[in-house]
Structure formats: C-alpha cells, structure tokens
Design a protein around this motif. Structure first.
Motif, short mmCIF file in Angstrom:
data_model
loop_
_atom_site.label_atom_id
_atom_site.label_comp_id
_atom_site.label_asym_id
_atom_site.label_seq_id
_atom_site.Cartn_x
_atom_site.Cartn_y
_atom_site.Cartn_z
N ALA A 106 0.85 -1.15 -0.01
CA ALA A 106 0.15 0.01 -0.01
C ALA A 106 0.92 1.26 0.08
CB ALA A 106 -0.87 -0.10 1.22
N ASP A 107 1.88 1.43 0.85
CA ASP A 107 2.75 2.47 0.66
C ASP A 107 3.60 2.69 -0.57
OD1 ASP A 107 3.36 4.54 2.52
OD2 ASP A 107 5.59 4.00 2.84
N ARG A 108 3.83 1.27 -1.01
CA ARG A 108 4.60 1.47 -2.41
C ARG A 108 3.43 2.20 -3.47
NH1 ARG A 108 6.45 -3.31 -2.19
NH2 ARG A 108 4.98 -4.13 -3.30
N MET A 109 2.01 1.84 -3.43
CA MET A 109 1.10 2.50 -4.33
C MET A 109 1.30 3.97 -4.01
SD MET A 109 -1.75 -0.70 -3.62
CE MET A 109 -2.87 0.36 -4.23
N ARG A 110 1.23 4.38 -2.74
CA ARG A 110 1.13 5.67 -2.29
C ARG A 110 2.45 6.67 -3.09
NH1 ARG A 110 3.75 9.03 0.94
NH2 ARG A 110 5.19 7.27 1.61
N MET A 111 3.51 6.19 -2.75
CA MET A 111 4.59 6.67 -3.21
C MET A 111 4.78 6.86 -4.83
SD MET A 111 7.82 5.50 -0.65
CE MET A 111 7.36 3.79 -0.82
N ALA A 124 -2.09 18.99 -5.70
CA ALA A 124 -2.45 17.64 -5.02
C ALA A 124 -1.44 16.81 -5.56
CB ALA A 124 -3.68 17.35 -5.13
N GLY A 125 -2.10 15.60 -6.20
CA GLY A 125 -1.42 14.77 -6.72
C GLY A 125 -0.85 13.69 -5.81
N THR A 126 -1.56 13.59 -4.51
CA THR A 126 -1.10 12.40 -3.59
C THR A 126 -2.35 11.91 -3.16
OG1 THR A 126 -1.23 14.17 -1.81
CG2 THR A 126 0.93 13.81 -2.90
N VAL A 127 -2.09 10.66 -2.53
CA VAL A 127 -3.39 9.90 -1.76
C VAL A 127 -2.94 9.75 -0.52
CG1 VAL A 127 -4.12 9.00 -3.91
CG2 VAL A 127 -2.54 7.66 -2.68
N SER A 128 -3.87 9.53 0.20
CA SER A 128 -3.99 9.16 1.73
C SER A 128 -4.74 7.71 1.92
CB SER A 128 -4.61 10.13 2.60
OG SER A 128 -4.19 11.40 2.73
N ILE A 129 -3.96 6.82 2.92
CA ILE A 129 -4.43 5.32 2.76
C ILE A 129 -4.84 5.01 4.26
CG2 ILE A 129 -4.06 3.13 2.20
CD1 ILE A 129 -2.00 4.11 -0.07
N GLY A 130 -6.19 4.34 4.57
CA GLY A 130 -6.21 3.76 5.69
C GLY A 130 -6.01 2.17 5.44
N LEU A 131 -5.62 1.38 6.48
CA LEU A 131 -5.33 -0.13 6.18
C LEU A 131 -5.78 -0.85 7.43
CD1 LEU A 131 -4.22 -2.23 4.17
CD2 LEU A 131 -2.00 -1.82 5.49
#
Length: 390
Positions: A327-332, A347-354
């Motif tokens: 998931a962190d690789r997807m974010r980066m 923007a151009g970024t995402v936040s993730i809850g796992l």
C-alpha cells in the motif's frame, strides 16, 4: 466374337459369345469378370463339365453354367438370365434415383449459410456443405474421408471428439459452445448443434451437425460484462465488482483461516483540482491515479473505485506488514507519477487507511469501517501518508 473392354446394362440385352480353352478355363472366367464387371451376367456353356468343375466355375466368377445341347437347360438359363438383367436394371435405376436425391440434397445444404457436416460412427466425415468447407478453409474433397484430427488443431480436435463420443454413446441431440479455428487463422466462438443419426435398426450410424457462429454475440456479451464491472471513467473495477470479488476471496480465506487486509484510499485535495483546473483535468487525474494504483496493487490483489475520488483495495495471502509495504508503494508511486504533471502544485497524492482482518472473526464491512477510520487519521495527520487501524 470378342468380349468388350467394358459393359453397361443396355435397354435391349446383348449377348457376347467368347470362346474359352478348357485348359485355362479358370483364368478365362476371371479375366472376363474383371473385364466386364459385375453388371454382366456370365454364363459358361459346356456339355463336358463335371459337377465339381461346375461348382468351381461358379466360385471363379461365373453366374450360371448351361449345357448348350439341352433345350430345356438353355430355356431355364435364359429365364434366370432375364430375371438377373431385370434385377440389375432395377438396381441401376435405384442407384440413379439415389444419386439424383443425393445431388439434390447436396445442392440444398450448399445453399444454406450455416456450416453443416456429417460423420459416420467412426468419426470420419462423409459429407459437408460449401459453408463448412469455407469456414475451416479446406475444399470438400479435403474434408470427406478425414477425421476431425485432420481438419482442426489437436487441442480443439480432442474436445470435439470427446463430445462426439458422448453423443454416439447416448444418442439424441447435443448443443454446446466451443472455439473453431477459422480459415482466416482466427479463433471463432461457435455453437455446435449435433444429432445422432439412427438407421432402420435403431442403431446410431453417425452424426449430423451444424455450426452457428456466435463470435459477435460473445464479443458483445464481454463488452456488456465489462461495462457492468468497470467504472466508465477510470476503467477500474467498480464498487459492485469489488464486493463480488471480495466475497469469493473472503470465503476462501475463511475456509483456510487466513488473514486479509483491506484499504481505503482517497485522493488528497481533489476539490482543488476540479476548482482550479476544471473537471476535465480532474477526470484525467482520476484516470491516471487509478491506472497507477492498478499497476502497483500486486498480483492477486484487487483495486476498485468506490466512488468519487475514493478507492478500495483488498490484499490476500500476506501479513499486515506485507500489505502495508504494498500500500505504501502504491502511495509513493502515485506521488512520483503526479510530480511530472500540473497536479503537483495542487495535489497529486493519496492518503491510505489500512486494516487487517480475519474473516472468521470479522466481516468485510467492519474491516472497511476500521480502514476508513485509519484513513481519517492519515488525512488529519497531514495527508500523503498511510495509517494502519488498530
């Protein structure tokens, strides 16, 4: 008078008298039979043959033996000859009728657009129409007398033969879908309609079949299925497809007592993209981010657009640490891709809850709720980050 080189049954019977030497009687009879064929009625005239030689003459190919010195014997022989000629003439007429009917039937099926074929009980083609020959790219003479292994790739031929064997065994009719190697070199989706052919004794003698090309229908079905499963904007799986796939994966994990992980992913500051760059650029951003997430989610895992700028991901066969790394690789990767565009200023970024969960202890909705809570923590912590639910 010499025997003709060949003979056909004339309207008026014709007699040929051919002398034969007694010393080579056997070979003479054989030569005459080979020359005249089965249409001729071969009578051996001799008053000097013993009963043993008469039997031998019949065995060698003569149809009758007559004593030419006995008027009664000749009369009886002529009567037998006349009946034999009538029978032969009737058989010839029947064969001509059958040939005419066969030609008529062939003309009929050749004018039908659907490929049609016939096989005997040994699986050998005994007939087909022009559409069938054209469909598989072989002239009719290249089909008749051959088996399915001669006209189709081995893998497909094995499938066809298995279906034929089953039909020959049980009789009746058979309908099934398969592929056919078309004469153009492409694979076509077809529907086979087959029926077992029975003889007068009720035994199955072969198979009659027709082919319906359903390639266009199957293509349309695939497009409709894809339209029902895919988000029209991003081409990612839609919410309904996500839960369909997740249900299967969760059931398998429940059976195997395995742990899964689910993520909720949200695009940061997406409203700014729409407000400052326009909705068209916002749509482009969603397509680019969805494509990046799909490429990096990992084999066997699922990513889908949940709605708006939010995505769901489900990770299988791994610990929470492995899911976190993916998931962190997807974010980066989203951040890296967006850095090269005008989105980087906004923007151009995402936040993730796992969240990890065990299907035997918790359902998917509960796990998604915990992942969503973790997403809000990531948002409140500065965005462009991943938070793991407790």
């Amino acid at each position: 008078m010499a025997a003709p080189l060949s003979i056909e049954i004339p309207k008026t019977p014709v007699a040929y008298f051919v002398p034969a030497e007694a010393e080579r009687l056997g070979s003479a009879i054989g030569e005459l039979r080979r020359t005249l064929g089965e249409h001729a009625y071969l009578v051996l005239a001799s008053d000097k043959l013993s009963p043993a030689w008469i039997q031998r003459a019949i065995t060698l190919g003569a149809d009758d033996v007559v004593d030419p010195t006995s008027a009664e014997d000749v009369a009886i022989c002529l009567a037998r000859t006349s009946r034999a000629i009538e029978r032969a003439r009737g058989a010839q007429t029947e064969q001509a009728c059958l040939a005419m009917e066969r030609d008529y039937l062939q003309a009929c099926i050749d004018n039908l657009p659907a490929p049609i074929f016939f096989k005997n009980s040994e699986g050998i083609y005994v007939g087909c129409n022009g559409a069938f020959a054209e469909f598989i790219g072989s002239p009719p003479e290249g089909v008749i007398g051959r088996s399915v292994y001669d006209v189709a790739p081995e893998a497909l031929a094995q499938r066809y033969q298995a279906a034929d064997d089953e039909l020959l065994e049980r009789g009746g009719t058979q309908v099934y879908e398969s592929e056919v190697c078309h004469s153009g070199g492409t694979r076509r989706h077809v529907m086979f309609h087959k029926a077992a052919i029975k003889g007068g004794d009720g035994r199955v003698r072969g198979i009659a079949g027709a082919i319906l090309d359903i390639t266009e229908r199957k293509t349309l079905e695939a497009r409709l299925t894809e339209a029902a499963e895919r988000d029209p904007l991003t081409n990612a799986y839609n919410r309904r497809k996500f839960f369909d796939l997740a249900e299967q994966m969760v059931q398998q994990a429940r059976d195997d007592d395995k742990t899964l992980a689910v993520a909720v992913i949200d695009v940061d500051h997406f409203k700014l993209i729409n407000d400052r760059l326009g909705h068209a650029e916002g749509d482009n951003a969603l397509r680019m981010i969805a494509g990046t997430l799909e490429k990096t989610v990992g084999k066997g895992n699922v990513i889908a657009r949940a709605g708006g700028e939010e995505f769901y991901a489900l990770f299988i066969d791994g610990s929470i640490n492995e899911a976190k790394q993916t998931a962190d690789r997807m974010r980066m990767e989203v951040e890296r891709i967006c850095q090269a565009t005008a989105l980087s200023a906004l923007a151009g970024t995402v936040s993730i809850g796992l969240a990890a969960f065990r299907p035997r202890e918790e359902n998917l909705d509960e796990a998604l709720k915990r992942a969503d809570d973790a997403l809000y923590r990531a948002k409140n912590s500065g965005r462009n980050r991943l938070c793991v639910a407790a």
